[in-house]
Design a protein around this motif. Structure first.
Motif, PDB file in Angstrom:
ATOM      1  N   ARG A 239      -8.017  -3.615   2.939  1.00 20.15           N
ATOM      2  CA  ARG A 239      -6.809  -4.162   2.866  1.00 20.15           C
ATOM      3  C   ARG A 239      -6.591  -5.565   2.298  1.00 20.15           C
ATOM      4  NH1 ARG A 239      -4.853  -5.434   8.935  1.00 20.15           N
ATOM      5  NH2 ARG A 239      -4.972  -3.056   9.126  1.00 20.15           N
TER       6      ARG A 239
ATOM      7  N   ALA B  34      -4.671   0.253   5.375  1.00 22.07           N
ATOM      8  CA  ALA B  34      -4.538  -0.980   4.467  1.00 22.07           C
ATOM      9  C   ALA B  34      -3.032  -1.782   4.696  1.00 22.07           C
ATOM     10  CB  ALA B  34      -4.762  -0.431   3.058  1.00 22.07           C
TER      11      ALA B  34
ATOM     12  N   GLY C 210      -9.342   2.194   5.322  1.00 24.06           N
ATOM     13  CA  GLY C 210      -8.140   1.303   4.781  1.00 24.06           C
ATOM     14  C   GLY C 210      -8.195  -0.119   5.330  1.00 24.06           C
TER      15      GLY C 210
ATOM     16  N   THR D  16       0.723  -1.258  -0.008  1.00 22.61           N
ATOM     17  CA  THR D  16       0.056   0.093  -0.175  1.00 22.61           C
ATOM     18  C   THR D  16       0.793   1.073  -0.012  1.00 22.61           C
ATOM     19  OG1 THR D  16      -1.582   1.227   1.223  1.00 22.61           O
ATOM     20  CG2 THR D  16      -0.177  -0.206   2.596  1.00 22.61           C
TER      21      THR D  16
ATOM     22  N   ILE E 287      -3.029  -0.366  -3.650  1.00 24.03           N
ATOM     23  CA  ILE E 287      -3.851   0.673  -2.874  1.00 24.03           C
ATOM     24  C   ILE E 287      -2.998   1.987  -2.715  1.00 24.03           C
ATOM     25  CG2 ILE E 287      -5.126   1.339  -0.991  1.00 24.03           C
ATOM     26  CD1 ILE E 287      -5.804  -1.539  -0.595  1.00 24.03           C
TER      27      ILE E 287
ATOM     28  N   ARG F 279      -5.326  -6.160  -1.378  1.00 25.64           N
ATOM     29  CA  ARG F 279      -3.983  -6.462  -1.612  1.00 25.64           C
ATOM     30  C   ARG F 279      -3.660  -7.857  -2.016  1.00 25.64           C
ATOM     31  NH1 ARG F 279      -1.157  -4.632   3.116  1.00 25.64           N
ATOM     32  NH2 ARG F 279       0.751  -5.175   1.957  1.00 25.64           N
TER      33      ARG F 279
END
Length: 274
Positions: free
Chosen positions: A165, A247, A161, A23, A174, A168
């Motif tokens: 997550r 994230a 965030g 991120t 992100i 990802r």
């Protein structure tokens, strides 16, 4: 959440797992960023060192809209030229990245009932999204989705965030796009290599130390930081950082700083987190 969207393909009957993406938080700059050789080289080098994303989710300082809103998903919507006073060539920029309707559906599904998600199908990527992407991924071959910040509350953005997550793990990059300092009203020297004002250096140093120490509570209390309120007379350019932190796998881990230094005296510190 979809199981097929992050699959890279099938080889010998075995599914390739997507690469988990970091991120990131970056300083996006105004359109003239594309003419700054140093900054371009830094962003390009960073992108080359990253695994290639399957999709990109951008939270830009330049889109505040409540409730949380997803932008255009068809890949045919024109860019949002949300800047003024620049030469015409910057308004002729295009970035025809594919749309990401499946990613938009994932974002909606990941939000609780108390976090409604609206749609703005006519909102094309704004300059907080397309300027860095023009440099980092000039082929425009990666689906991109932009979502709004529903407010500027650090804790709320951090929680968003956190919910994002898992994307990802499906190969989604992100990206929080802002600027580490953004005191434009207080600049007096508009040269790209201008000496940074004291407030810009002070805030940048404080932010770097706070990030290195994993001091999330201190970062959320940034309005009392050294250099304020000059560093952020309005706070929308710092706010995307909290989506990036939320994230991260471990928001208190020390980030990998990818870009340091100043442009127009403003700190362009940019980093990524696992």
């Amino acid at each position: 959440m979809r199981n097929d969207g992050g699959l890279a393909g099938v080889q010998g009957g075995v599914m390739d797992e997507p690469t988990r993406m970091p991120t990131v938080y970056l300083g996006h700059g105004a359109p003239p960023l594309v003419d700054d050789e140093l900054w371009v080289s830094q962003l390009r080098g960073w992108a080359k060192d990253l695994p290639k994303p399957k999709q990109i989710l951008v939270v830009s300082a330049h889109w505040e809209s409540a409730p949380l809103t997803v932008g255009a998903t068809d890949g045919k919507t024109a860019l949002t030229y949300d800047f003024y006073g620049f030469p015409q060539r910057y308004y002729d920029m295009t970035y025809w990245s594919p749309g990401a309707p499946e990613l938009a559906a994932d974002v909606r599904a990941m939000m609780p009932d108390a976090e409604p998600v609206a749609e703005a199908p006519d909102y094309g990527l704004d300059h907080g999204a397309f300027v860095p992407l023009l440099v980092m991924y000039p082929e425009a071959d990666i689906p991109v989705l932009q979502i709004s910040m529903p407010d500027l509350d650090p804790e709320h953005l951090f929680s968003i965030g956190q919910r994002l997550r898992p994307l990802r793990d499906e190969g989604v990059l992100i990206m929080g796009s802002g600027f580490m300092t953004h005191g434009l009203p207080f600049l007096r020297d508009w040269r790209p290599d201008a000496e940074p004002p004291g407030w810009s250096r002070e805030f940048d140093l404080w932010a770097a130390e706070s990030l290195d120490q994993g001091a999330i509570d201190r970062l959320m209390d940034f309005r009392t930081a050294p250099g304020m309120p000059y560093a952020h007379p309005t706070v929308e350019h710092f706010a995307p950082l909290f989506v990036t932190l939320g994230a991260a796998s471990d928001p208190e881990a020390t980030p990998e700083t990818e870009i340091e230094g100043f442009f127009l005296g403003l700190a362009k510190r940019s980093f990524q987190m696992a």
